[in-house]
Design a protein around this motif. Structure first.
Motif, mmCIF file in Angstrom:
data_model
loop_
_atom_site.group_PDB
_atom_site.id
_atom_site.type_symbol
_atom_site.label_atom_id
_atom_site.label_comp_id
_atom_site.label_asym_id
_atom_site.label_seq_id
_atom_site.Cartn_x
_atom_site.Cartn_y
_atom_site.Cartn_z
ATOM 1 N N GLY A 1 0.793 -1.218 0.000
ATOM 2 C CA GLY A 1 0.000 0.000 0.000
ATOM 3 C C GLY A 1 0.825 1.267 0.000
ATOM 4 O O GLY A 1 0.390 2.296 0.528
ATOM 5 N N GLU A 2 2.002 1.231 -0.601
ATOM 6 C CA GLU A 2 2.835 2.428 -0.655
ATOM 7 C C GLU A 2 2.159 3.528 -1.470
ATOM 8 O O GLU A 2 1.487 3.255 -2.464
ATOM 9 C CB GLU A 2 4.189 2.090 -1.284
ATOM 10 C CG GLU A 2 5.105 1.310 -0.382
ATOM 11 C CD GLU A 2 6.549 1.761 -0.555
ATOM 12 O OE1 GLU A 2 6.882 2.321 -1.605
ATOM 13 O OE2 GLU A 2 7.329 1.549 0.371
ATOM 14 N N PRO A 3 2.331 4.780 -1.067
ATOM 15 C CA PRO A 3 1.752 5.880 -1.840
ATOM 16 C C PRO A 3 2.336 5.931 -3.247
ATOM 17 O O PRO A 3 3.542 5.793 -3.432
ATOM 18 C CB PRO A 3 2.111 7.116 -1.023
ATOM 19 C CG PRO A 3 3.247 6.706 -0.147
ATOM 20 C CD PRO A 3 3.053 5.264 0.128
ATOM 21 N N ARG A 4 1.442 6.154 -4.205
ATOM 22 C CA ARG A 4 1.864 6.214 -5.607
ATOM 23 C C ARG A 4 2.348 7.600 -6.002
ATOM 24 O O ARG A 4 3.139 7.746 -6.937
ATOM 25 C CB ARG A 4 0.695 5.815 -6.513
ATOM 26 C CG ARG A 4 0.204 4.391 -6.307
ATOM 27 C CD ARG A 4 -1.188 4.213 -6.873
ATOM 28 N NE ARG A 4 -2.186 4.986 -6.097
ATOM 29 C CZ ARG A 4 -3.493 4.907 -6.296
ATOM 30 N NH1 ARG A 4 -3.969 4.110 -7.241
ATOM 31 N NH2 ARG A 4 -4.313 5.626 -5.558
ATOM 32 N N ASP A 5 1.854 8.608 -5.323
ATOM 33 C CA ASP A 5 2.187 9.980 -5.676
ATOM 34 C C ASP A 5 1.951 10.867 -4.463
ATOM 35 O O ASP A 5 1.590 10.387 -3.380
ATOM 36 C CB ASP A 5 1.344 10.457 -6.872
ATOM 37 C CG ASP A 5 -0.151 10.272 -6.656
ATOM 38 O OD1 ASP A 5 -0.611 10.306 -5.481
ATOM 39 O OD2 ASP A 5 -0.882 10.090 -7.636
ATOM 40 N N ASP B 1 -1.508 10.510 -2.709
ATOM 41 C CA ASP B 1 -1.585 9.393 -1.760
ATOM 42 C C ASP B 1 -0.831 9.724 -0.476
ATOM 43 O O ASP B 1 -1.262 9.376 0.631
ATOM 44 C CB ASP B 1 -0.995 8.128 -2.382
ATOM 45 C CG ASP B 1 -1.926 7.459 -3.391
ATOM 46 O OD1 ASP B 1 -3.095 7.875 -3.489
ATOM 47 O OD2 ASP B 1 -1.470 6.526 -4.087
ATOM 48 N N LYS B 2 0.307 10.393 -0.632
ATOM 49 C CA LYS B 2 1.095 10.772 0.549
ATOM 50 C C LYS B 2 0.296 11.695 1.464
ATOM 51 O O LYS B 2 0.333 11.560 2.688
ATOM 52 C CB LYS B 2 2.392 11.459 0.121
ATOM 53 C CG LYS B 2 3.391 10.566 -0.587
ATOM 54 C CD LYS B 2 4.604 11.385 -1.035
ATOM 55 C CE LYS B 2 5.594 10.560 -1.820
ATOM 56 N NZ LYS B 2 6.744 11.368 -2.303
ATOM 57 N N GLU C 1 -2.894 11.795 1.820
ATOM 58 C CA GLU C 1 -3.902 10.993 2.533
ATOM 59 C C GLU C 1 -3.269 10.255 3.709
ATOM 60 O O GLU C 1 -3.857 10.186 4.795
ATOM 61 C CB GLU C 1 -4.568 10.015 1.566
ATOM 62 C CG GLU C 1 -5.472 10.690 0.543
ATOM 63 C CD GLU C 1 -6.297 9.699 -0.256
ATOM 64 O OE1 GLU C 1 -6.094 8.477 -0.096
ATOM 65 O OE2 GLU C 1 -7.150 10.154 -1.047
ATOM 66 N N ASP C 2 -2.082 9.688 3.510
ATOM 67 C CA ASP C 2 -1.390 9.015 4.612
ATOM 68 C C ASP C 2 -1.052 10.002 5.736
ATOM 69 O O ASP C 2 -1.182 9.683 6.921
ATOM 70 C CB ASP C 2 -0.110 8.342 4.109
ATOM 71 C CG ASP C 2 -0.375 7.103 3.263
ATOM 72 O OD1 ASP C 2 -1.558 6.723 3.123
ATOM 73 O OD2 ASP C 2 0.593 6.519 2.741
ATOM 74 N N TYR D 1 -6.408 0.283 7.830
ATOM 75 C CA TYR D 1 -6.101 1.243 6.759
ATOM 76 C C TYR D 1 -5.071 0.706 5.777
ATOM 77 O O TYR D 1 -5.238 0.814 4.561
ATOM 78 C CB TYR D 1 -5.600 2.551 7.369
ATOM 79 C CG TYR D 1 -5.172 3.570 6.339
ATOM 80 C CD1 TYR D 1 -6.112 4.339 5.661
ATOM 81 C CD2 TYR D 1 -3.818 3.761 6.033
ATOM 82 C CE1 TYR D 1 -5.726 5.284 4.709
ATOM 83 C CE2 TYR D 1 -3.423 4.702 5.082
ATOM 84 C CZ TYR D 1 -4.376 5.452 4.428
ATOM 85 O OH TYR D 1 -3.983 6.371 3.479
ATOM 86 N N VAL E 1 -5.703 0.345 1.650
ATOM 87 C CA VAL E 1 -5.013 1.064 0.575
ATOM 88 C C VAL E 1 -4.193 0.109 -0.287
ATOM 89 O O VAL E 1 -3.968 0.381 -1.478
ATOM 90 C CB VAL E 1 -4.119 2.193 1.126
ATOM 91 C CG1 VAL E 1 -4.965 3.262 1.773
ATOM 92 C CG2 VAL E 1 -3.056 1.670 2.080
ATOM 93 N N ARG F 1 -3.700 0.445 -4.284
ATOM 94 C CA ARG F 1 -2.387 0.922 -4.694
ATOM 95 C C ARG F 1 -1.558 -0.264 -5.172
ATOM 96 O O ARG F 1 -1.306 -1.193 -4.410
ATOM 97 C CB ARG F 1 -1.671 1.614 -3.534
ATOM 98 C CG ARG F 1 -2.388 2.844 -3.006
ATOM 99 C CD ARG F 1 -1.638 3.431 -1.822
ATOM 100 N NE ARG F 1 -2.336 4.576 -1.235
ATOM 101 C CZ ARG F 1 -1.938 5.209 -0.137
ATOM 102 N NH1 ARG F 1 -0.831 4.800 0.496
ATOM 103 N NH2 ARG F 1 -2.628 6.234 0.336
#
Length: 429
Positions: A73-77, A80-81, A83-84, A410, A414, A418
């Protein structure tokens, strides 16, 4: 209306399990502090007002110098960051701003502003990147950036920092942080004086473009990626830079950018005394620039740093250094680590607020070393968790952020949307 990521019912259910015990613990601590002449509610109010920025890059999985091991579920952009980061802010109520790194987080500034406003987040200092080459740039930073021997390379690095200021103006940032990896790896590779002259000339060009209500922070680092010499290698050089540039220039202290036995709290005191302490990157270190979770190795040193900050604050009500986490590793869920680090920074602040300044000053005046250190130890050994948890709860956060985050599921949610990131050979993110 401000959006939330974690369903409020999850927070309420998790808090309901713990609130009775928390109330007892808070009342008990309040009675103990009252005997010491400390108003627990006043401490809680100051803790509740305290905030530390989250670095956008911190919510991705970091790595070693040799490899990176992505998590689920790493942020793609950057969106996403954000939101985290919103999850961290919601559960801790201690991280109200996000610090961006350009070009990693480059996007339409208006979209960035809208994305953050969804969660009532603001933006902290902008961070430029001239320690790595970006796709499409004409000049390489392999042999330096703002201090490079090549004028075209220096100009490119200057223009990049000016772009960061321009983006920051749109999204509401008020500061630019500049860290460079410039240095040398062999004796004689560079002329130390000429290299530093190039750096100062470049920084003066950037400083001239700062808006009137902005600050610029310069960050020192004793080594890495250059291992023989580093252009901005210690706090003394950093102070010289701030003095050379002007009133809007300040020094930034990264707790990991020092040798293991360096007295960081004394550096903090010196920079604060002469009006050039701009802010912090909080992390922890065992050997060098490890970027470990704040307070994970030496929580007492973190407390001693905040002891100096509270002391400076008591002398100057306009003293408001910027606070930001700066950590990135690969063996934990980064959201969990950032939440716990935010709490540990708050904890050090709360403990420093408990120091009896009158008693400490008297002991120092009398040269009573034991009485002085005991005044610090009494504050440090006080369990302030009931204060932190109550402050979180009263603002809508979680009594236990880690347990609540895990109960929310969570990360698994995600991970479903993701795509999984392939492992890479590069350890630096």
């Amino acid at each position: 209306m401000t959006e939330t990521i974690i369903d409020k019912s999850t927070i309420e259910a998790e808090n309901a399990k713990r609130v009775a015990d928390l109330n007892v613990d808070y009342d008990t601590l309040g009675e103990r502090l009252d005997r010491r002449g400390v108003d627990i509610d006043a401490i809680k109010a100051r803790v509740a007002a305290f905030s530390v920025a989250v670095p956008s890059w911190g919510v991705g999985t970091g790595g070693t110098r040799f490899a990176r091991f992505p998590g689920k579920g790493e942020p793609r952009d950057i969106f996403d960051k954000i939101e985290d980061c919103a999850v961290i802010a919601q559960l801790t109520q201690a991280t109200r701003t996000v610090s961006l790194h350009i070009p990693w987080d480059k996007a339409d500034p208006n979209r960035l502003k809208q994305a953050a406003s969804r969660f009532n987040l603001g933006f902290d200092a902008m961070n430029s990147n001239t320690f790595a080459d970006a796709a499409g740039q004409l000049q390489s930073y392999k042999f330096g950036s703002l201090s490079a021997a090549d004028a075209a390379t220096r100009n490119q690095a200057i223009e990049h920092n000016l772009e960061c200021i321009e983006i920051g103006q749109t999204i509401g940032s008020k500061a630019l942080t500049v860290w460079i990896g410039d240095g040398s790896n062999f004796p004689g590779q560079v002329n130390f004086t000429r290299q530093f002259e190039h750096y100062l000339d470049s920084m003066k060009s950037i400083y001239a473009a700062l808006p009137d209500d902005w600050r610029i922070y310069t960050e020192h680092k004793m080594y890495e990626p250059a291992f023989y010499s580093t252009v901005v290698q210690d706090w003394g050089t950093n102070y010289l830079i701030a003095k050379e540039l002007g009133d809007k220039a300040y020094c930034l202290v990264d707790l990991g950018h020092h040798a293991p036995n360096v007295n960081i709290e004394m550096i903090v005191a010196r920079l604060a005394q002469f009006g050039k302490l701009g802010g912090f990157h909080f992390n922890d270190s065992k050997y060098g620039d490890d970027d470990l979770d704040a307070g994970s190795i030496d929580p007492f040193r973190l407390f001693l740093v905040f002891n100096e900050l509270v002391d400076a604050e008591s002398r100057d009500k306009d003293f408001h250094p910027a606070h930001m986490l700066d950590q990135s590793h690969n063996v934990t869920d980064p959201i969990e680590s950032l939440m716990l680090s935010a709490a540990d920074v708050q904890r050090a602040y709360a403990q420093a607020l408990l120091v009896d300044r009158t008693e400490l000053k008297a002991a120092q005046q009398d040269n009573d070393a034991l009485a002085a250190t005991q005044a610090l130890r009494l504050a440090y050994r006080t369990d302030v968790e009931p204060i932190l948890a109550t402050a979180r709860m009263e603002q809508g956060g979680a009594i236990d952020p880690l347990a609540t985050y895990r109960a929310s599921g969570y990360r698994a949610k995600v991970a479903e949307v993701r795509p999984e990131v392939a492992a890479g050979s590069s350890g630096i993110v």
